[in-house]
Design a protein around this motif. Sequence first.
Motif, mmCIF file in Angstrom:
data_model
loop_
_atom_site.group_PDB
_atom_site.id
_atom_site.type_symbol
_atom_site.label_atom_id
_atom_site.label_comp_id
_atom_site.label_asym_id
_atom_site.label_seq_id
_atom_site.Cartn_x
_atom_site.Cartn_y
_atom_site.Cartn_z
ATOM 1 N N PRO A 378 7.785 -31.547 -14.511
ATOM 2 C CA PRO A 378 7.096 -30.337 -14.048
ATOM 3 C C PRO A 378 5.808 -30.131 -14.835
ATOM 4 N N ARG A 379 4.873 -29.437 -14.219
ATOM 5 C CA ARG A 379 3.586 -29.179 -14.882
ATOM 6 C C ARG A 379 3.797 -28.504 -16.227
ATOM 7 N N LYS A 380 3.018 -28.953 -17.201
ATOM 8 C CA LYS A 380 2.986 -28.312 -18.512
ATOM 9 C C LYS A 380 4.390 -28.078 -19.069
ATOM 10 N N SER A 381 5.158 -29.157 -19.205
ATOM 11 C CA SER A 381 6.529 -29.018 -19.677
ATOM 12 C C SER A 381 6.774 -29.674 -21.029
ATOM 13 N N THR A 382 5.844 -30.471 -21.519
ATOM 14 C CA THR A 382 6.033 -31.140 -22.811
ATOM 15 C C THR A 382 4.824 -30.886 -23.705
ATOM 16 N N TRP A 383 5.058 -30.248 -24.814
ATOM 17 C CA TRP A 383 4.013 -29.970 -25.800
ATOM 18 C C TRP A 383 4.304 -30.845 -27.025
ATOM 19 N N PHE A 384 3.652 -31.996 -27.053
ATOM 20 C CA PHE A 384 3.873 -32.925 -28.162
ATOM 21 C C PHE A 384 3.067 -32.486 -29.387
ATOM 22 N N THR A 385 3.665 -32.619 -30.549
ATOM 23 C CA THR A 385 2.962 -32.370 -31.805
ATOM 24 C C THR A 385 3.258 -33.535 -32.760
ATOM 25 N N PRO A 386 2.319 -33.829 -33.666
ATOM 26 C CA PRO A 386 0.991 -33.232 -33.755
ATOM 27 C C PRO A 386 0.073 -33.752 -32.650
ATOM 28 N N LYS A 387 -0.930 -32.944 -32.307
ATOM 29 C CA LYS A 387 -1.880 -33.327 -31.273
ATOM 30 C C LYS A 387 -2.969 -34.235 -31.843
ATOM 31 N N ALA A 388 -3.393 -35.201 -31.021
ATOM 32 C CA ALA A 388 -4.573 -35.979 -31.394
ATOM 33 C C ALA A 388 -5.797 -35.076 -31.329
ATOM 34 N N ARG A 389 -6.679 -35.215 -32.277
ATOM 35 C CA ARG A 389 -7.851 -34.349 -32.403
ATOM 36 C C ARG A 389 -8.983 -34.887 -31.533
ATOM 37 N N ALA A 390 -9.631 -34.010 -30.779
ATOM 38 C CA ALA A 390 -10.814 -34.395 -30.015
ATOM 39 C C ALA A 390 -12.037 -34.409 -30.928
ATOM 40 N N GLY A 391 -13.052 -35.175 -30.520
ATOM 41 C CA GLY A 391 -14.323 -35.141 -31.226
ATOM 42 C C GLY A 391 -14.393 -35.980 -32.480
#
Length: 402
Positions: A378-391
Amino acid sequence: MTVVHPIARAWITTGGTGAQNYDEFADDAEITAIVEANPHSALGIEMPHRAPESLGRSFLDALPDAVARLAEAKADGSYTPAEQVVVLYRISAPGEENAYGLFAMVDTDQISTRADEPGLVIRNEDVFIAKVRERVALAEALGHLLSPVLLLQTGRGDELHAALAAVTEAAGAPAATDVDQSGRTHAIWLLGPGAAQDELTALAGGGELVVADGNHRSLAAQTGGFPRFLSVITTPASVAIQPYNRLVSELTTTPAELLDRLRAAGAEITPVDGPVQVPAAGGAVHLYLAGQGYAVTLPHVGGGRLENLDHALVERLLLRDALGLDPGDKRITYVGGDYPASWLTAEVDAGRAELAVLIAPVTVDDFVAVNLAREKMPRKSTWFTPKARAGLVVAELPQAIL
């Protein structure tokens, strides 16, 4: 032949440009505040219409501002060029095990979304097509990719983890470091052509790669016709799954009628005394509305594991059936695990939302099983941490494809 490749022409941060990914925020005003405090943040490029000097303009109208900001960042030394590199990546924090990854390019034609579609990259969630179109437009305007897709190496993850740890340990001082909003330190090292680079790209591409974060960005690469996309390939030992909750700004019915509709659908509802928290395990979700919390067990439906995930039941029985809301409705905000339960309930108490839906994290077993079956989460169902940093690492796209 591996599906993971060096970045032909990369731009490497010299510091100060790192940022949360554009889709990690529950409130766009947070993006504006971050860019105002740090004009060098990559968020000013990724979300140009939210930069302070561009407010009031649409995303598409603000794209020239994004182009100008990236050109300025290159000119003032915020980024330095490198060619044919992969980038070692370590995320560390006191009391936590180190997380490792590898910035590299991955073949877009390897993306697979169903069982009969070949490919080593498994995209696992439904997406919002408007967001995909924005990512394509940004990449085409910039000629660069700033935000990586986070890929989980499921086939040779343990080997990759050990190899990244060893190479990073021997790499000396990092090329750059960045501290995120949670206090984690993100460090990067460049690795040019040679045996070590070849070994790591082979390990990184040595088994099925599951999209842990960046479903919209990976589809944007397909939609835009980009032959490769920027990725951080990480390992199962480096990540965890946190809750992914929902806020509804405006109900389509009264709170009492909403509860009655859920009961009529077969839900069991029990009032919650005290502060409402994210459920410790799946099987029930917690709702907070009109100052009261409820534990709600939604009835299972016919079908398999996927159809009866808490997130799927919430999307179908609560949002669609009881409230008549499509998952892409602007009244729904998807809130990742960086925001505690107290923040969600405070939004309701403050009148900025009328309903908070708190859902237990998806288990790794469920996540892997759904992906191996080539089904979509389903949409927006997994919030993985730690997140890879943009930029931190920017990949320049070949002019031939733009």
